[in-house]
Design a protein around this motif. Structure first.
Motif, PDB file in Angstrom:
ATOM      1  N   GLY A  60      41.799 -32.126  29.447  1.00  0.00           N
ATOM      2  CA  GLY A  60      40.509 -32.196  30.193  1.00  0.00           C
ATOM      3  C   GLY A  60      40.029 -31.252  30.983  1.00  0.00           C
ATOM      4  O   GLY A  60      39.210 -31.305  31.585  1.00  0.00           O
ATOM      5  N   GLY A  62      38.903 -28.175  29.756  1.00  0.00           N
ATOM      6  CA  GLY A  62      37.653 -27.631  29.306  1.00  0.00           C
ATOM      7  C   GLY A  62      38.143 -26.605  28.012  1.00  0.00           C
ATOM      8  O   GLY A  62      37.205 -26.111  27.398  1.00  0.00           O
ATOM      9  N   LYS A  63      39.287 -26.314  27.424  1.00  0.00           N
ATOM     10  CA  LYS A  63      39.810 -26.191  26.381  1.00  0.00           C
ATOM     11  C   LYS A  63      39.168 -26.035  24.805  1.00  0.00           C
ATOM     12  O   LYS A  63      38.245 -25.547  24.368  1.00  0.00           O
ATOM     13  N   SER A  64      39.193 -27.242  24.685  1.00  0.00           N
ATOM     14  CA  SER A  64      38.696 -27.556  23.530  1.00  0.00           C
ATOM     15  C   SER A  64      36.855 -27.273  23.454  1.00  0.00           C
ATOM     16  O   SER A  64      36.261 -26.821  22.596  1.00  0.00           O
ATOM     17  N   THR A  65      35.702 -27.775  25.010  1.00  0.00           N
ATOM     18  CA  THR A  65      34.447 -27.475  24.976  1.00  0.00           C
ATOM     19  C   THR A  65      34.889 -25.922  24.832  1.00  0.00           C
ATOM     20  O   THR A  65      33.392 -25.397  24.446  1.00  0.00           O
TER      21      THR A  65
HETATM   22  N1  LIG Z   1      30.648 -33.985  24.588  1.00  0.00           N
HETATM   23  C1  LIG Z   1      30.933 -34.359  25.986  1.00  0.00           C
HETATM   24  N2  LIG Z   1      29.674 -35.052  26.869  1.00  0.00           N
HETATM   25  C2  LIG Z   1      30.448 -35.797  28.107  1.00  0.00           C
HETATM   26  N3  LIG Z   1      31.707 -34.873  28.470  1.00  0.00           N
HETATM   27  C3  LIG Z   1      32.096 -34.137  27.905  1.00  0.00           C
HETATM   28  C4  LIG Z   1      31.933 -34.154  26.516  1.00  0.00           C
HETATM   29  N4  LIG Z   1      33.223 -33.256  26.042  1.00  0.00           N
HETATM   30  C5  LIG Z   1      33.865 -33.002  26.485  1.00  0.00           C
HETATM   31  N5  LIG Z   1      33.857 -33.356  28.217  1.00  0.00           N
HETATM   32  C6  LIG Z   1      34.131 -33.790  29.563  1.00  0.00           C
HETATM   33  O1  LIG Z   1      34.567 -31.661  29.240  1.00  0.00           O
HETATM   34  C7  LIG Z   1      36.322 -31.990  30.019  1.00  0.00           C
HETATM   35  C8  LIG Z   1      36.456 -31.001  29.423  1.00  0.00           C
HETATM   36  O2  LIG Z   1      36.743 -31.588  27.955  1.00  0.00           O
HETATM   37  P1  LIG Z   1      37.943 -31.071  26.704  1.00  0.00           P
HETATM   38  O3  LIG Z   1      36.900 -29.423  26.638  1.00  0.00           O
HETATM   39  O4  LIG Z   1      37.998 -31.575  25.476  1.00  0.00           O
HETATM   40  O5  LIG Z   1      39.035 -30.660  27.511  1.00  0.00           O
HETATM   41  P2  LIG Z   1      40.233 -30.340  26.449  1.00  0.00           P
HETATM   42  O6  LIG Z   1      40.138 -29.929  25.468  1.00  0.00           O
HETATM   43  O7  LIG Z   1      41.425 -29.082  28.104  1.00  0.00           O
HETATM   44  O8  LIG Z   1      41.269 -31.450  26.807  1.00  0.00           O
HETATM   45  C9  LIG Z   1      36.202 -33.475  30.378  1.00  0.00           C
HETATM   46  O9  LIG Z   1      36.508 -34.105  31.597  1.00  0.00           O
HETATM   47  C10 LIG Z   1      35.372 -34.039  29.354  1.00  0.00           C
HETATM   48  O10 LIG Z   1      36.050 -35.679  29.618  1.00  0.00           O
END
Ligand SMILES: Nc1ncnc2c1ncn2[C@@H]1O[C@H](COP(=O)(O)OP(=O)(O)O)[C@@H](O)[C@H]1O
Ligand SMILES: [Mg+2]
Length: 275
Positions: A60, A62-65
């Motif tokens: 959570g 932000g790595k994937s984002t």
């Molecule tokens: N499409 C989206 N819409 C709204 N919030 C998102 C979306 N994608 C990710 N998030 C939020 O952004 C934050 C980072 O998520 P993510 O990048 O998946 O983290 P990680 O890969 O480190 O687990 C989280 O709070 C997640 O809920």
């Protein structure tokens, strides 16, 4: 002015003050509410050609984002991504589509990312022909054979389907598919998190040897600092959308400065921390 003063040293990949915010709308029509999630909140990072950058942080953060924004799969709110001298944030949508081959991803679940109806040969041949559509017949067969050997798979199994392989073998196929279009950058998002520990180390060793043999440039994502330390040249630690510490892998692992990195380190099982 001496030439050395006007040559600017630039990295292969430069991420500059990148922000990716999501706006969540809720409430009712009478009292609508809006919440902004700052998934990536001002990240700047550099990556050299042939280097593996380990991106670590808890779920959570932000790595994937961050990785999807770097790969232009989701738009940045602001900031820029410069790969091999080209500012990707300034490209049009059609230009981005053309560049897509330059970035390839490897995901946590190789089964979900492989087409169950395609043999390994078809999967890899399709990926090769994205870059080199002219390849056919023997030349294509031999390229697929080479790719399979590169990831440690016997070419005899190329007519099999994904369900006929183990999790580790499927991740090898996913890596071969990522290599097939000869990308400039590979982002591996938690590629070993779903695998057994013994299989994890085989895949980590494979990635290390690919880096040495092919000069792979990679962002390797994991929530596990022990895994990232094993594979990465440099480590960036992410917390709540920001990079709280980055530097050479040995330095970040053995002499962490940020309290958050120290906490991540303390959460690694003892055996991994000793290696
Ligand atoms: N499409 C989206 N819409 C709204 N919030 C998102 C979306 N994608 C990710 N998030 C939020 O952004 C934050 C980072 O998520 P993510 O990048 O998946 O983290 P990680 O890969 O480190 O687990 C989280 O709070 C997640 O809920
Ligand atoms: Mg993730």
């Amino acid at each position: 002015m001496p030439i050395s003063c006007i040559v600017r040293l630039v990295s292969y990949l430069e991420i500059k003050n990148l922000h990716t915010h999501f706006t969540l709308r809720g409430g009712s029509i009478f009292s609508p509410s809006k919440k902004v999630v700052r998934a990536v909140d001002g990240v700047s990072l550099n990556l050299e050609k042939g280097e593996i950058l380990g991106l670590v942080g808890e779920s959570g953060c932000g790595k994937s984002t961050l990785s999807r924004t770097v790969m232009q799969l989701i738009p940045a709110t602001s900031g820029s991504v410069i790969l091999d001298g080209e500012d990707l944030s300034e490209l049009s949508k059609s230009e981005v589509r053309k560049r897509r081959l330059d970035f390839q991803m490897v995901f946590q679940d190789p089964y979900a990312s492989l087409n169950p109806r395609m043999t390994i040969f078809s999967t890899l041949a399709e990926a090769v022909r994205q870059r080199r559509p002219e390849l056919k017949g023997d030349a294509l067969f031999s390229r697929v054979e080479t790719l399979m050997a590169t990831v440690g798979l016997d070419a005899k199994v190329m007519r099999k389907y994904p369900h006929e392989f183990s999790g580790g073998q499927r991740q090898r196929i996913a890596i071969a598919r990522a290599l097939a279009p000869e990308p400039k950058l590979i982002v591996a998002d938690e590629p070993v998190s779903a695998l057994d520990v013994s299989i994890q180390s085989q895949i980590l060793n494979l990635i290390t040897s690919l880096r040495n043999d092919l000069g792979l440039t990679m962002i390797f994502i994991s929530h596990d600092l022990g895994v990232v330390h094993y594979i990465a040249d440099r480590i960036a630690v992410m917390y709540q959308g920001k990079i709280v510490e980055s530097g050479p892998a040995e330095k970040v692992f053995h002499e962490p400065e940020a309290d958050y990195t120290k906490r991540l380190l303390a959460s690694i099982p003892k055996l991994a921390a000793c290696s």
